[in-house]
Design a protein around this motif. Structure first.
Motif, PDB file in Angstrom:
ATOM      1  N   ALA A  93      -8.736  -5.764   7.448  1.00 60.51           N
ATOM      2  CA  ALA A  93      -7.667  -5.014   7.198  1.00 60.51           C
ATOM      3  C   ALA A  93      -7.407  -3.522   7.948  1.00 60.51           C
ATOM      4  O   ALA A  93      -6.736  -3.156   8.631  1.00 60.51           O
ATOM      5  CB  ALA A  93      -7.224  -4.810   5.599  1.00 60.51           C
ATOM      6  N   ARG A  94      -8.790  -2.850   7.997  1.00 60.30           N
ATOM      7  CA  ARG A  94      -9.087  -1.571   8.557  1.00 60.30           C
ATOM      8  C   ARG A  94      -8.699  -1.592  10.128  1.00 60.30           C
ATOM      9  O   ARG A  94      -8.181  -0.998  10.791  1.00 60.30           O
ATOM     10  CB  ARG A  94     -10.256  -0.827   8.170  1.00 60.30           C
ATOM     11  CG  ARG A  94     -10.124  -0.201   6.766  1.00 60.30           C
ATOM     12  CD  ARG A  94     -11.375   0.656   6.786  1.00 60.30           C
ATOM     13  NE  ARG A  94     -12.742   0.033   6.796  1.00 60.30           N
ATOM     14  CZ  ARG A  94     -13.263  -0.640   6.000  1.00 60.30           C
ATOM     15  NH1 ARG A  94     -13.028  -0.841   4.725  1.00 60.30           N
ATOM     16  NH2 ARG A  94     -14.422  -1.422   6.243  1.00 60.30           N
ATOM     17  N   SER A  95      -9.522  -2.827  10.695  1.00 60.04           N
ATOM     18  CA  SER A  95      -9.493  -2.985  12.218  1.00 60.04           C
ATOM     19  C   SER A  95      -8.206  -3.495  12.678  1.00 60.04           C
ATOM     20  O   SER A  95      -7.694  -3.230  13.834  1.00 60.04           O
ATOM     21  CB  SER A  95     -10.506  -4.139  12.465  1.00 60.04           C
ATOM     22  OG  SER A  95      -9.854  -5.382  12.013  1.00 60.04           O
ATOM     23  N   THR A  96      -7.143  -3.851  11.679  1.00 60.05           N
ATOM     24  CA  THR A  96      -5.972  -4.085  12.279  1.00 60.05           C
ATOM     25  C   THR A  96      -4.859  -3.134  12.116  1.00 60.05           C
ATOM     26  O   THR A  96      -3.950  -3.012  12.821  1.00 60.05           O
ATOM     27  CB  THR A  96      -5.117  -5.482  11.428  1.00 60.05           C
ATOM     28  OG1 THR A  96      -4.735  -4.918  10.235  1.00 60.05           O
ATOM     29  CG2 THR A  96      -6.067  -6.545  11.457  1.00 60.05           C
ATOM     30  N   GLY A  97      -5.641  -2.232  11.528  1.00 63.10           N
ATOM     31  CA  GLY A  97      -4.509  -0.747  11.362  1.00 63.10           C
ATOM     32  C   GLY A  97      -3.590  -1.078  10.462  1.00 63.10           C
ATOM     33  O   GLY A  97      -2.697  -0.053  10.190  1.00 63.10           O
ATOM     34  N   THR A  98      -3.491  -2.122   9.797  1.00 64.80           N
ATOM     35  CA  THR A  98      -2.484  -2.264   8.644  1.00 64.80           C
ATOM     36  C   THR A  98      -2.959  -3.231   7.706  1.00 64.80           C
ATOM     37  O   THR A  98      -3.682  -4.128   8.126  1.00 64.80           O
ATOM     38  CB  THR A  98      -1.063  -2.576   9.212  1.00 64.80           C
ATOM     39  OG1 THR A  98       0.171  -2.942   8.599  1.00 64.80           O
ATOM     40  CG2 THR A  98      -1.146  -4.006  10.123  1.00 64.80           C
ATOM     41  N   ASN A  99      -2.263  -3.363   6.645  1.00 64.37           N
ATOM     42  CA  ASN A  99      -2.484  -4.424   5.761  1.00 64.37           C
ATOM     43  C   ASN A  99      -1.613  -5.535   5.885  1.00 64.37           C
ATOM     44  O   ASN A  99      -0.604  -5.666   5.094  1.00 64.37           O
ATOM     45  CB  ASN A  99      -2.675  -3.857   4.311  1.00 64.37           C
ATOM     46  CG  ASN A  99      -3.073  -5.143   3.233  1.00 64.37           C
ATOM     47  OD1 ASN A  99      -3.465  -6.086   3.823  1.00 64.37           O
ATOM     48  ND2 ASN A  99      -3.079  -4.697   2.082  1.00 64.37           N
ATOM     49  N   LEU A 100      -1.839  -6.868   6.850  1.00 61.11           N
ATOM     50  CA  LEU A 100      -0.907  -7.719   6.986  1.00 61.11           C
ATOM     51  C   LEU A 100      -0.708  -8.649   5.824  1.00 61.11           C
ATOM     52  O   LEU A 100       0.085  -9.269   5.753  1.00 61.11           O
ATOM     53  CB  LEU A 100      -1.270  -8.531   8.442  1.00 61.11           C
ATOM     54  CG  LEU A 100      -1.098  -7.537   9.708  1.00 61.11           C
ATOM     55  CD1 LEU A 100      -1.703  -8.145  10.757  1.00 61.11           C
ATOM     56  CD2 LEU A 100       0.265  -6.846   9.831  1.00 61.11           C
ATOM     57  N   VAL A 101      -1.777  -8.692   5.085  1.00 64.80           N
ATOM     58  CA  VAL A 101      -1.663  -9.616   4.083  1.00 64.80           C
ATOM     59  C   VAL A 101      -1.605  -8.892   2.803  1.00 64.80           C
ATOM     60  O   VAL A 101      -2.399  -8.223   2.341  1.00 64.80           O
ATOM     61  CB  VAL A 101      -3.188 -10.414   4.110  1.00 64.80           C
ATOM     62  CG1 VAL A 101      -3.220 -11.503   2.813  1.00 64.80           C
ATOM     63  CG2 VAL A 101      -3.381 -11.217   5.338  1.00 64.80           C
ATOM     64  N   ALA A 102      -0.278  -9.041   1.996  1.00 64.43           N
ATOM     65  CA  ALA A 102      -0.187  -8.471   0.726  1.00 64.43           C
ATOM     66  C   ALA A 102      -0.879  -9.282  -0.234  1.00 64.43           C
ATOM     67  O   ALA A 102      -0.392 -10.585  -0.427  1.00 64.43           O
ATOM     68  CB  ALA A 102       1.405  -8.328   0.421  1.00 64.43           C
ATOM     69  N   ARG A 103      -2.061  -8.692  -0.733  1.00 63.59           N
ATOM     70  CA  ARG A 103      -2.836  -9.430  -1.831  1.00 63.59           C
ATOM     71  C   ARG A 103      -2.771  -8.565  -3.167  1.00 63.59           C
ATOM     72  O   ARG A 103      -3.065  -7.454  -3.049  1.00 63.59           O
ATOM     73  CB  ARG A 103      -4.181  -9.527  -1.342  1.00 63.59           C
ATOM     74  CG  ARG A 103      -4.384 -10.775  -0.343  1.00 63.59           C
ATOM     75  CD  ARG A 103      -6.007 -11.197   0.193  1.00 63.59           C
ATOM     76  NE  ARG A 103      -6.642 -11.402  -1.134  1.00 63.59           N
ATOM     77  CZ  ARG A 103      -7.481 -10.624  -1.352  1.00 63.59           C
ATOM     78  NH1 ARG A 103      -7.961  -9.433  -1.104  1.00 63.59           N
ATOM     79  NH2 ARG A 103      -8.282 -10.955  -2.674  1.00 63.59           N
ATOM     80  N   LYS A 104      -2.635  -9.437  -4.202  1.00 61.78           N
ATOM     81  CA  LYS A 104      -2.990  -8.655  -5.366  1.00 61.78           C
ATOM     82  C   LYS A 104      -4.455  -8.969  -5.908  1.00 61.78           C
ATOM     83  O   LYS A 104      -5.059 -10.058  -5.477  1.00 61.78           O
ATOM     84  CB  LYS A 104      -1.961  -9.463  -6.604  1.00 61.78           C
ATOM     85  CG  LYS A 104      -0.450  -9.041  -6.030  1.00 61.78           C
ATOM     86  CD  LYS A 104       0.560  -9.575  -7.166  1.00 61.78           C
ATOM     87  CE  LYS A 104       1.759  -9.178  -6.766  1.00 61.78           C
ATOM     88  NZ  LYS A 104       2.717 -10.397  -6.819  1.00 61.78           N
ATOM     89  N   PRO A 105      -4.892  -8.148  -6.506  1.00 58.21           N
ATOM     90  CA  PRO A 105      -6.336  -8.184  -6.969  1.00 58.21           C
ATOM     91  C   PRO A 105      -6.392  -9.783  -7.641  1.00 58.21           C
ATOM     92  O   PRO A 105      -5.504 -10.061  -8.570  1.00 58.21           O
ATOM     93  CB  PRO A 105      -6.658  -7.039  -8.105  1.00 58.21           C
ATOM     94  CG  PRO A 105      -5.522  -6.219  -7.708  1.00 58.21           C
ATOM     95  CD  PRO A 105      -4.492  -6.783  -7.067  1.00 58.21           C
ATOM     96  N   GLY A 106      -7.456 -10.380  -7.342  1.00 62.46           N
ATOM     97  CA  GLY A 106      -7.962 -11.660  -7.887  1.00 62.46           C
ATOM     98  C   GLY A 106      -7.320 -12.958  -7.169  1.00 62.46           C
ATOM     99  O   GLY A 106      -7.750 -13.858  -7.349  1.00 62.46           O
ATOM    100  N   GLU A 107      -6.137 -12.521  -6.057  1.00 63.32           N
ATOM    101  CA  GLU A 107      -5.695 -13.740  -5.442  1.00 63.32           C
ATOM    102  C   GLU A 107      -6.721 -14.079  -4.541  1.00 63.32           C
ATOM    103  O   GLU A 107      -7.569 -13.318  -4.046  1.00 63.32           O
ATOM    104  CB  GLU A 107      -4.570 -13.110  -4.641  1.00 63.32           C
ATOM    105  CG  GLU A 107      -3.330 -12.988  -5.703  1.00 63.32           C
ATOM    106  CD  GLU A 107      -2.078 -12.746  -4.868  1.00 63.32           C
ATOM    107  OE1 GLU A 107      -1.037 -12.927  -5.341  1.00 63.32           O
ATOM    108  OE2 GLU A 107      -2.188 -12.215  -3.710  1.00 63.32           O
ATOM    109  N   PRO A 108      -6.674 -15.321  -3.817  1.00 68.46           N
ATOM    110  CA  PRO A 108      -7.606 -15.808  -3.083  1.00 68.46           C
ATOM    111  C   PRO A 108      -7.779 -15.152  -1.812  1.00 68.46           C
ATOM    112  O   PRO A 108      -6.773 -14.706  -1.162  1.00 68.46           O
ATOM    113  CB  PRO A 108      -7.261 -17.249  -2.696  1.00 68.46           C
ATOM    114  CG  PRO A 108      -6.319 -17.902  -3.823  1.00 68.46           C
ATOM    115  CD  PRO A 108      -5.683 -16.358  -4.479  1.00 68.46           C
TER     116      PRO A 108
END
Length: 141
Positions: A93-108
């Motif tokens: 996520a840091r290397s892409t410069g953005t969080n392209l995957v919206a994940r909630k804690p505990g999601e796969p």
């Protein structure tokens, strides 16, 4: 060593997640430019960098040699892997410069797809300099 031999070793080192196999592809002072702004030099730095592949599971690498001479070559490579830790997900996520995957804690954690191009130069039977350009995305469900 030529580009075909290098890519065979690169594939093996990545799929086996083995930093010793990876470092052995390079000359003692060999360079691996994993981005245009980052370089690992020498076997110690190469092996330390390659530790991150241990956070990947079910790795599949394919490649096609695009150009080859006696001293250098270019290959297109494609990798898929399962992210095996939250740490690796955060590195990505840091290397892409953005969080392209919206994940909630505990999601796969996602399965990732990387696509890139590699240029390598060889001296004395080993890689002296390798540069890669790549992009990554989560694999579509």
């Amino acid at each position: 060593m030529n580009i075909q031999q290098f890519m065979q070793g690169y594939k093996l080192a990545w799929e086996q997640r083995d930093e010793r196999l990876f470092a052995a592809l390079f000359a003692e002072d060999g360079e691996y430019h994993n981005t245009p702004f980052a370089v690992q030099r020498g076997h110690t730095q190469l092996a330390e960098y390659w530790q991150r592949v241990k956070l990947q599971e079910d790795v599949h690498v394919s490649y096609e040699v695009l150009a080859s001479t006696a001293t250098e070559g270019i290959a297109h490579w494609h990798v898929t892997y399962q992210v095996a830790s939250e740490e690796l997900f955060q590195i990505w996520a840091r290397s892409t410069g953005t969080n392209l995957v919206a994940r909630k804690p505990g999601e796969p954690l996602p399965r990732m797809v990387l696509d890139g191009v590699l240029k390598a130069g060889f001296e004395g039977g080993l890689c002296q300099r390798c540069q890669i350009w790549w992009h990554s995305l989560p694999q579509a469900s």
